[in-house]
Every structure is written in C-alpha cells, then in structure tokens.
Design a protein around this motif. Structure first.
Motif, short mmCIF file in Angstrom:
data_model
loop_
_atom_site.label_atom_id
_atom_site.label_comp_id
_atom_site.label_asym_id
_atom_site.label_seq_id
_atom_site.Cartn_x
_atom_site.Cartn_y
_atom_site.Cartn_z
N THR A 168 53.65 -33.62 -36.90
CA THR A 168 53.50 -33.04 -35.56
C THR A 168 54.85 -32.99 -34.86
N GLY A 169 55.20 -31.80 -34.39
CA GLY A 169 56.44 -31.63 -33.64
C GLY A 169 56.13 -31.27 -32.21
N PHE A 170 56.80 -31.90 -31.28
CA PHE A 170 56.60 -31.63 -29.86
C PHE A 170 57.67 -30.64 -29.40
N LEU A 171 57.22 -29.51 -28.87
CA LEU A 171 58.16 -28.47 -28.43
C LEU A 171 58.81 -28.87 -27.12
N ARG A 172 60.09 -28.56 -26.99
CA ARG A 172 60.83 -28.85 -25.77
C ARG A 172 61.01 -27.56 -24.97
N ASP A 173 61.34 -27.69 -23.70
CA ASP A 173 61.69 -26.49 -22.96
C ASP A 173 63.06 -25.99 -23.43
N SER A 174 63.42 -24.79 -23.04
CA SER A 174 64.63 -24.14 -23.57
C SER A 174 65.88 -24.92 -23.24
N ARG A 175 65.98 -25.44 -22.03
CA ARG A 175 67.17 -26.19 -21.65
C ARG A 175 67.31 -27.44 -22.51
#
Length: 551
Positions: A31-38
């Motif tokens: 499972t990978g947690f997506l980050r915001d673009s910044r």
C-alpha cells in the motif's frame, strides 16, 4: 472517566509533507499513500541526483517526474516553488536539481503565458529572480545555458537572459575566469556574455575590462591580453610565461606558495604547468590556496605524495573548522566518502569533527528512541556517480548520528525475513552503539560487520519486532514496504513516528502531516530540527519558512 483530558495527552502538530488520503500500489506491491504535489516534489527534489538511476526508477523516468512536477507547480503555486528552488541550491546543497528546476520553472510559465495579466502583477520578475537565485557558482551560468539549449534551443527568452546576467554580475571576476573558463567547457564565459549581454555591475566598474578579456579569450585567444588593472590575471599570465625548465624551482623556492596564490593557480592547473609529477613539494606549495572542497577530495593524493605531517595538520585544522564546513556546504556523505578514500588515519579525527559540524541540526532527544534503518535490497542503489556510496550508507550514517544524540536509542537494521538466491535474510538486527565512539568508525563497522541485510521491506514486521514502549520511532527508508506491511498500525497512534525519506518515490508507507505521523527528507540535517518542534506541540513549516507556533 476522561477519554481525552489526561496527563499523557500530547498535542498533535502538523508538518508540511502531507498525504492526500488516497492510496495506490507502491513499487513493492504494498500500500502506497499518495502525497500532494508539493510534498511529492519536495521529497523528490531533496534526494534527486539528476541523471542517476534508483532501484525502482530509471534516470529518465525520475528526471521526467521531477520536471513535470516543477512545471505544474510553477504555474499553480509559483511563489512556493521559487522558494523551494532557492533553498535547494542554498541550504539544500543540491546544485544540478536546482538548475534544472529553475529552467523548467521559467519555461512552464512562459509556455502558459501566465505573467501577462493583472492578476500576476505581484509576480513580476519572478522568472528572472528564480534563475539568479540558483546560480551560485561562476560555472553555473554556463551549466544553465547548456541545459536550456539542449532542451529548448539557442533562443534565450528575456527573463532567462536577465536572470543569467544578474548572476554574471555577481559571480564573474578574475579568479573565477581562471578557474572555470576552460577550453573543456561547451559554453565559455565569453559565450555567456555574448548571449545575455551582461553589463558590468554598478559597483564593479572593473568588470568592463574583465568582460572584454573574457570575450577576447574566447574568440582571439592568441591575442588576448589581460587588463593591467587586474592583478590576478596579470600575475597568472606572467607565471604561465615562465620557461618549463624553471617552473619547479619557482614552486619549491621561497615565496612559491604566495606566487601561486597571487596567480590563482589551481592544483589541476599546477599539474599541467609543471609538466611533471605532483610530488610533496608541489602539493605543499598549492595547499595554502586550495579551497575546502579541493582539500577534501585530495586526501588520498596527499598521502600518496608523502605530504609531511605538519602540513597535514594544517589541512586537518581547516577541514575541522565548523565555519569552513558551513561555508563549504558539503553534504554529510562527502565526509564519509573522504574517510573511505583516504589511506591514512591522520585525517580521521578532522573528518569526524567536520561530519559532526555538518550534522549540527540533529537535536538531542530525551526519553527512549527506536531508530530503524532500512537496509533492504531497494536501498542498494547508487548514491554517488562513482557507485562507491549506496542509499543504505546514507541511511546508516543518519541513523547512527541520530542515535548518538539520543538519551537512549535502540538502532536497528531491518529488511524482511525471506529467501532470495539461496540466501536467508534476517528481519531485524540490532546495532549496539559504542558510546563515545566515532560516527565514521561506526558506519564502517556497520558496513563491514554484516548489518546490511538485503531482501524485501517488511517495515511493519520490523516495528512489531522491535517496538517496546519507546517514546518515538524514527525510520530511515525509501518507504517502499511490501504487501501486508501496515506501517501506520504497527505502533500505537499516540507514539510519534517520523519517517526520513532517502529516495523521493511517489508514495509513502504511511499517512503523514499530522496525528503523530510525519515525513521528512533530504541529504542534509536540516529537517531533523522539526522533531523537538513537533513534540513541543508546534507546527513545522517548510525548511525555508520560519517556525510557526501551533495555537
């Protein structure tokens, strides 16, 4: 009975690298947690050695992801991105990523034509300023132009010319010309001056003669004569004119070191000028005028040439000076690399002190700290161009250095228990610190003593095996945990868990940004200072922002 208002309740502060709440599959199938673009751009920027492969990403894929994120945020959030790039070249100590980022920033804004409306009036000059902010060394205007023209052609837009011209006024002088304006460069100083039409700085009227000389050197080298007003250039010209058979006597004679310094002769130039070996006497003459980085990179050469101990002591004093360490802006790993390369132990204490100075932002932490260092197979990817350093070298260095700053620390190497190519891998292996020991020696002991485990990455399994009521957990990793490794749930939610990211992949192994789950990253010690800030209940901002009190 109170559920929340208890003596053990801790304030939950926020940190800048945040996940979005959306998940995906990471590179290991977990499972990978997506980050915001910044957040994604920041972690990639601070770990990105442009043009180098990592375990899970080819260089072109990684560089393209970096460029696209910069281009996106240059339009969506230009002020934040501009500050990131300036910091990246400054305290972040990453040169190439900052130059590439600045070029892509400007190109994206020009392509989107976002600087021609009243709404962007407050951003006037941002393209020019971003370029000027990342060009900090005299050879970097040429680096920037070479990158730009290789991607976008020889036409330099006006903001590009102006930003480079600002840097030229700040950086070009006689010493810089002699060191960096060499025949091996595709873009010489004269080429840059022709392209951007830089005028002398208002407070540097002597630059007019310097610029003319740079142009003459490029286009009419046989007839180029340095301006009489520039003592460095005239001294260099006179030294170059000395017959070959008389040169070694100048170097070894009285005043030789002073004459080399006055002529700004580098050690590389000295070797060619002598047309003979760089023996101990030659090194002794040029060492006083060598820069910090040059000294650090030549310790092996000093030993092989037989530089005497009294000279070595002078070098060691300079290497260990905290002010010179800070000014040199060396990454901590450079000192470890120099330690490995130098045959003699006479440099060891100076390099240890230099490393300590470069890690000054690592805080002293009270209580009990669990430090997990990822030494799985994916961390065995090149961290340096020559392939002598791996990401797990950096992980071990930061983990051990932090361990020494803790009141009580359990430092543990981890990967996963499985078989691969007929080898059995341990899940975890504790590393007992030698109190009062040297970080450099401890990293060497780690490497030679079998603490690099290899195999998969079961971060949650390692946490469950080693967590024993610690006050905090720090994990130094690339965050690519295998399927079934539920990292966030492996320790109580009330225990702060800090992830130090050393790879900058797209996904994280746990939520981050709040509720005692925080992610940092980089190849310097800058972000470590956030740990005591967060534990005091204060919000942490980006490294270039002032700390904000949480209220």
């Amino acid at each position: 009975m109170s559920r929340f208002n208890t003596r053990t309740t801790k304030a939950s502060a926020t940190s800048p690298v945040t996940t979005t709440g959306r998940g995906t599959t990471n590179h290991q199938g977990g499972t990978g947690f997506l980050r915001d673009s910044r957040s994604e751009l920041f972690l990639l920027a601070v770990t990105n050695m442009v043009g180098q492969d990592t375990f899970y990403e080819q260089a072109d894929q990684r560089d393209d992801r970096y460029q696209q994120l910069v281009r996106q945020l240059a339009v969506e959030d230009p002020e934040w991105t501009a500050r990131l790039l300036a910091w990246l070249r400054g305290d972040g100590n990453l040169r190439t990523a900052a130059i590439v980022g600045a070029a892509e920033f400007v190109k994206a804004r020009l392509d989107a034509d976002v600087d021609s409306t009243a709404a962007t009036e407050h951003l006037r000059g941002i393209n020019r300023n971003v370029i000027a902010s990342v060009l900090q060394r005299p050879d970097e205007p040429g680096e920037f132009v070479a990158y730009w023209t290789s991607r976008y052609g020889r036409n330099l837009p006006k903001p590009v010319k102006r930003g480079i011209a600002d840097a030229v006024q700040r950086l070009y002088n006689g010493k810089a010309l002699l060191k960096y304006d060499t025949a091996g460069k595709g873009y010489r100083f004269g080429d840059i001056l022709n392209l951007v039409h830089a005028s002398p700085a208002a407070d540097k009227p002597w630059q007019g003669d310097l610029f003319k000389y740079a142009l003459d050197r490029r286009h009419h080298p046989d007839a180029a004569v340095p301006p009489v007003s520039n003592r460095t250039l005239t001294a260099h010209r006179a030294l170059m004119a000395v017959p070959v058979e008389e040169r070694r006597a100048i170097v070894t004679g009285e005043g030789g070191a002073e004459r080399l310094a006055a002529a700004a002769v580098t050690w590389e130039q000295l070797a060619g000028w002598l047309q003979g070996p760089m023996d101990a006497q030659a090194w002794e003459a040029v060492i006083p005028s060598m820069g910090y980085t040059a000294l650090l990179r030549n310790l092996r050469n000093f030993d092989q040439a037989g530089v005497p101990d009294e000279v070595a002591e002078q070098i060691a004093t300079r290497l260990a000076d905290p002010e010179q360490v800070a000014k040199s802006r060396q990454l901590p790993m450079r000192f470890y690399s120099a330690f490995n390369a130098a045959p003699s132990l006479r440099w060891a204490w100076a390099l240890e002190r230099a490393l300590t100075a470069s890690l000054a932002n690592i805080p002293a932490l009270d209580g009990r700290t669990l430090i997990l260092v990822d030494t799985s197979g994916s961390m065995e990817s090149g961290f340096s161009k020559d392939g002598t350093l791996m990401r797990w070298d950096a992980a071990a260095l930061f983990g051990i250095a932090l361990g020494y700053r803790c009141a009580q620390a359990d430092v543990v190497s981890f990967s996963a228990a499985n078989r691969w190519q007929d080898r059995q891998f341990e899940l975890v292996k504790a590393f007992p610190l030698n109190r009062g020991g040297s970080v450099l020696a401890e990293v060497k002991r780690w490497k030679e003593g079998g603490w690099f485990l290899g195999g998969g990455t079961d971060t949650a399994g390692a946490l469950r095996a080693t967590f024993a009521g610690h006050d905090r957990v720090v994990i130094v990793t690339d965050e690519q945990a295998m399927a079934g490794s539920d990292v966030d749930q492996a320790v109580p939610a009330s225990v702060p868990m800090y992830t130090w990211n050393l790879a900058g992949y797209r996904t994280g192994h746990a939520p981050s940004g709040a509720r005692h789950r925080h992610t940092f990253g980089g190849l310097t010690d800058q972000a470590f200072r956030m740990i005591p800030l967060l534990e005091a209940g204060s919000n942490a901002g980006w490294p270039w922002e002032r700390e904000r009190d949480a209220k």
